[in-house]
Design a protein around this motif. Structure first.
Motif, PDB file in Angstrom:
ATOM      1  N   VAL A 215       0.840  -1.202   0.000  1.00 46.91           N
ATOM      2  CA  VAL A 215       0.000   0.000   0.000  1.00 46.91           C
ATOM      3  C   VAL A 215       0.872   1.247   0.000  1.00 46.91           C
ATOM      4  CG1 VAL A 215      -1.640   1.353   1.363  1.00 46.91           C
ATOM      5  CG2 VAL A 215      -1.982  -1.107   1.089  1.00 46.91           C
ATOM      6  N   GLY A 216       1.848   1.286   0.911  1.00 54.32           N
ATOM      7  CA  GLY A 216       2.743   2.438   0.979  1.00 54.32           C
ATOM      8  C   GLY A 216       3.537   2.631  -0.300  1.00 54.32           C
ATOM      9  N   GLU A 217       3.995   1.539  -0.893  1.00 50.72           N
ATOM     10  CA  GLU A 217       4.767   1.623  -2.135  1.00 50.72           C
ATOM     11  C   GLU A 217       3.932   2.199  -3.267  1.00 50.72           C
ATOM     12  OE1 GLU A 217       6.756  -1.507  -5.350  1.00 50.72           O
ATOM     13  OE2 GLU A 217       6.665  -2.034  -3.216  1.00 50.72           O
ATOM     14  N   HIS A 218       2.711   1.718  -3.412  1.00 47.44           N
ATOM     15  CA  HIS A 218       1.864   2.187  -4.512  1.00 47.44           C
ATOM     16  C   HIS A 218       1.324   3.597  -4.283  1.00 47.44           C
ATOM     17  CE1 HIS A 218       1.860  -2.056  -5.758  1.00 47.44           C
ATOM     18  NE2 HIS A 218       1.508  -1.591  -6.941  1.00 47.44           N
ATOM     19  N   LEU A 219       1.346   4.056  -3.030  1.00 45.49           N
ATOM     20  CA  LEU A 219       0.922   5.428  -2.758  1.00 45.49           C
ATOM     21  C   LEU A 219       1.953   6.450  -3.230  1.00 45.49           C
ATOM     22  CD1 LEU A 219      -0.686   5.153   0.791  1.00 45.49           C
ATOM     23  CD2 LEU A 219      -1.852   5.859  -1.312  1.00 45.49           C
ATOM     24  N   VAL A 220       3.225   6.053  -3.279  1.00 47.71           N
ATOM     25  CA  VAL A 220       4.293   7.009  -3.622  1.00 47.71           C
ATOM     26  C   VAL A 220       4.971   6.731  -4.953  1.00 47.71           C
ATOM     27  CG1 VAL A 220       4.747   7.529  -1.204  1.00 47.71           C
ATOM     28  CG2 VAL A 220       6.016   5.693  -2.306  1.00 47.71           C
ATOM     29  N   ILE A 221       4.779   5.549  -5.499  1.00 48.48           N
ATOM     30  CA  ILE A 221       5.424   5.189  -6.776  1.00 48.48           C
ATOM     31  C   ILE A 221       4.365   5.053  -7.860  1.00 48.48           C
ATOM     32  CG2 ILE A 221       6.820   3.478  -8.001  1.00 48.48           C
ATOM     33  CD1 ILE A 221       8.109   2.769  -5.350  1.00 48.48           C
ATOM     34  N   PRO A 222       4.491   5.783  -8.964  1.00 45.37           N
ATOM     35  CA  PRO A 222       3.496   5.702 -10.050  1.00 45.37           C
ATOM     36  C   PRO A 222       3.404   4.297 -10.629  1.00 45.37           C
ATOM     37  CG  PRO A 222       4.950   7.598 -10.343  1.00 45.37           C
ATOM     38  CD  PRO A 222       5.544   6.775  -9.252  1.00 45.37           C
ATOM     39  N   HIS A 223       2.210   3.907 -11.010  1.00 42.87           N
ATOM     40  CA  HIS A 223       1.970   2.616 -11.642  1.00 42.87           C
ATOM     41  C   HIS A 223       1.027   2.843 -12.812  1.00 42.87           C
ATOM     42  CE1 HIS A 223       1.291  -1.740 -12.016  1.00 42.87           C
ATOM     43  NE2 HIS A 223       0.018  -1.432 -12.202  1.00 42.87           N
ATOM     44  N   LEU A 224       1.482   2.578 -14.005  1.00 47.20           N
ATOM     45  CA  LEU A 224       0.671   2.763 -15.203  1.00 47.20           C
ATOM     46  C   LEU A 224       0.662   1.486 -16.027  1.00 47.20           C
ATOM     47  CD1 LEU A 224       1.856   6.326 -16.334  1.00 47.20           C
ATOM     48  CD2 LEU A 224      -0.285   5.742 -15.171  1.00 47.20           C
ATOM     49  N   GLU A 225      -0.449   1.209 -16.675  1.00 45.81           N
ATOM     50  CA  GLU A 225      -0.574   0.073 -17.573  1.00 45.81           C
ATOM     51  C   GLU A 225      -1.118   0.577 -18.900  1.00 45.81           C
ATOM     52  OE1 GLU A 225      -2.608  -3.297 -16.027  1.00 45.81           O
ATOM     53  OE2 GLU A 225      -1.652  -3.158 -14.049  1.00 45.81           O
ATOM     54  N   PRO A 226      -0.581   0.087 -20.022  1.00 38.97           N
ATOM     55  CA  PRO A 226      -0.974   0.619 -21.331  1.00 38.97           C
ATOM     56  C   PRO A 226      -2.335   0.149 -21.828  1.00 38.97           C
ATOM     57  CG  PRO A 226       0.606  -1.170 -21.592  1.00 38.97           C
ATOM     58  CD  PRO A 226       0.484  -0.926 -20.118  1.00 38.97           C
ATOM     59  N   GLY A 227      -2.907  -0.854 -21.193  1.00 36.33           N
ATOM     60  CA  GLY A 227      -4.157  -1.419 -21.680  1.00 36.33           C
ATOM     61  C   GLY A 227      -5.324  -0.464 -21.598  1.00 36.33           C
ATOM     62  N   LYS A 228      -6.318  -0.693 -22.439  1.00 35.65           N
ATOM     63  CA  LYS A 228      -7.510   0.153 -22.473  1.00 35.65           C
ATOM     64  C   LYS A 228      -8.278   0.080 -21.163  1.00 35.65           C
ATOM     65  CE  LYS A 228     -11.853   0.890 -24.947  1.00 35.65           C
ATOM     66  NZ  LYS A 228     -12.731   0.436 -26.060  1.00 35.65           N
ATOM     67  N   ASP A 229      -8.302  -1.102 -20.543  1.00 38.14           N
ATOM     68  CA  ASP A 229      -9.058  -1.261 -19.299  1.00 38.14           C
ATOM     69  C   ASP A 229      -8.521  -0.340 -18.205  1.00 38.14           C
ATOM     70  OD1 ASP A 229     -10.669  -3.139 -20.464  1.00 38.14           O
ATOM     71  OD2 ASP A 229      -9.583  -4.867 -19.676  1.00 38.14           O
ATOM     72  N   PHE A 230      -7.201  -0.222 -18.122  1.00 41.81           N
ATOM     73  CA  PHE A 230      -6.612   0.638 -17.099  1.00 41.81           C
ATOM     74  C   PHE A 230      -6.936   2.105 -17.375  1.00 41.81           C
ATOM     75  CE2 PHE A 230      -3.317   3.088 -14.983  1.00 41.81           C
ATOM     76  CZ  PHE A 230      -3.234   2.475 -13.734  1.00 41.81           C
ATOM     77  N   ILE A 231      -6.819   2.510 -18.642  1.00 41.24           N
ATOM     78  CA  ILE A 231      -7.126   3.900 -19.003  1.00 41.24           C
ATOM     79  C   ILE A 231      -8.601   4.195 -18.743  1.00 41.24           C
ATOM     80  CG2 ILE A 231      -7.187   5.576 -20.878  1.00 41.24           C
ATOM     81  CD1 ILE A 231      -4.397   4.888 -19.966  1.00 41.24           C
TER      82      ILE A 231
END
Length: 456
Positions: A215-231
């Motif tokens: 939880v702490g890691e994902h709060l401070v480090i960006p996470h992006l996925e190229p798929g349409k579902d994520f967008i």
């Protein structure tokens, strides 16, 4: 013109109630001289109580508007984020929180310093066509949203074994009566009480025993996925958190409350605290769902969202989820149609206030009545609740940039706000927010069009 509620105190509850009880002059003499006086609260405790009282006094349109964003559609969207991408959207929500704080602050600043709602200012500062565009966008976004609020109420009670046809009509009548037969101050207090339902979700998060390191890691480090579902989900998260109706309601609520420029500091505190509180609740919903069924894919029903809480809350999962969903849907079920009624009433230059009677404000209260009736009737039909809820948030995400542009231009103009207009730094930061939201919406639109033509 709306009535200045600040000049007419509520019977029995003055608008300018003191924060501390007045001291009785004879109290010290009443104690015997030889007896030890009972120790009073320590200075630190008194300061804490004063701060708590100040927060209670501040709570108002900003908190109501921001919490309304955590409605049935919002809960479904946040729960889907947790079930699809576990903690992957947490950093995005941190950015969205910053955006919401800025946007809500600009909206209430306009209301406090001009004494006018967003719809009235757009009518004064822009052409008739641009005013019509703003109102059309709001109505378009709100139509599906009102339906989704009543669908959310029905889905919540169905989890408890109560059919929606037995619940939605009475709920519609209660919300309608709250606005038509009450004052703004009374309605606002009821809205604030409804907000207590959101505390169900932090409880679910703690009981879920999430991986706090992740939880702490994902709060401070960006996470992006190229798929349409994520967008698609990212735009839905933006749409449900920075909803167009929230800015219209926040500004109009400040005006209907009778706030003045001198009240701006308290109004700003309300907007900031409300935005932060609402986004913290959003984060807890994502974390609670992620810790239970993270990575299992998108949700398909309200019952499935309740299932996410079963591993952590046992047989009380449905009750916990239903309680939060009922409170959230009821709050937004009143705020969403009110925002459209405020906007159209302001754009048309007619009377608009919760404190007015139907005879005094027929357009304002007539529009509110029509939206409540339409939402309740459509929600009684066989409708895919989760798809409707998330779909309305995607629509909100596409329309948000248009409304935010109006808001940014108005708060930049010294002709509107004078010295309270955006400073150069604030203007730059607000522009980045608007461009960011517009960029996400554009990416979604392009991907959707490409999907229609069979590309990608």
């Amino acid at each position: 013109m709306t009535r200045d509620l600040g000049t007419r105190p509520d019977p029995g509850t003055p608008d300018t109630a003191p924060t501390a009880a007045p001291t009785t002059p004879t109290a010290p003499a009443a104690a015997p001289t030889g007896a030890a006086a009972a120790p009073g609260p320590s200075p630190r405790r008194r300061r804490g109580l004063r701060r708590l009282a100040a927060v209670a006094m501040v709570a108002g349109p900003g908190l109501v508007a921001a919490n309304a964003g955590n409605d049935a559609a919002g809960i479904a969207t946040y729960a889907s984020a947790g079930s699809q991408f576990t903690y992957g959207t947490l950093f995005l929500m941190v950015l969205v929180t910053i955006a919401l704080v800025m946007v809500q602050e600009m909206a209430v600043r306009l209301g406090a310093h001009t004494g006018k709602g967003l719809g009235a200012l757009i009518r004064e500062q822009f052409s008739l066509r641009l005013t019509a565009l703003a109102v059309f966008c709001l109505l378009l976004a709100n139509t599906g949203l009102v339906v989704s609020e009543f669908a959310g109420i029905g889905a919540a009670f169905e989890l408890l074994g109560v059919p929606k046809w037995a619940v939605i009509p009475p709920a519609a009548v209660l919300l309608w009566s709250l606005v038509l037969f009450g004052s703004y101050k009374w309605a606002e207090r009821i809205f604030l009480v409804m907000s207590l339902a959101f505390f169900a979700y932090p409880v679910a998060m703690v009981l879920g025993h999430p991986d706090w390191g992740q939880v702490g890691e994902h709060l401070v480090i960006p996470h992006l996925e190229p798929g349409k579902d994520f967008i698609l989900l990212a735009v839905a998260l933006i749409g449900t958190t920075v909803s167009p109706y929230m800015q219209f309601y926040a500004a109009a609520g400040v005006v209907d409350r009778g706030a003045k420029p001198a009240d701006y500091k308290l109004i700003r505190a309300d907007a900031v605290l409300g935005a932060v509180f609402a986004c913290v609740i959003s984060l807890t919903i994502i974390i609670a769902t992620a810790s239970a069924i993270g990575g299992t894919g998108p949700l398909e029903s309200a019952a499935q969202a309740a299932e996410a809480l079963k591993p952590v809350a046992g047989h009380g999962a449905e009750l916990l989820f239903a309680f939060g969903l009922i409170g959230a849907s009821a709050l937004a079920g009143a705020v969403v149609p009110l925002s459209a009624s405020y906007a159209i009433g302001e754009a048309a230059g007619v009377e608009r206030s919760v404190s007015r009677s139907f005879r005094d404000a027929p357009l304002f209260l007539g529009l509110f009545t029509a939206q409540i009736a339409l939402g309740a009737v459509v929600a009684l039909t066989p409708v895919d609740v989760i798809q409707l809820l998330i779909g309305t948030q995607v629509l909100q995400g596409l329309i948000s940039p248009i409304v935010l542009v109006y808001l940014l231009v108005l708060t930049n103009r010294r002709a509107v706000l004078g010295e309270a207009a955006n400073s150069p730094r604030y203007r730059l930061a607000a522009t980045v927010v608007v461009v960011g939201v517009a960029a996400m919406s554009t990416i979604l639109l392009v991907q959707t069009v490409l999907g229609w033509v069979g590309v990608g």
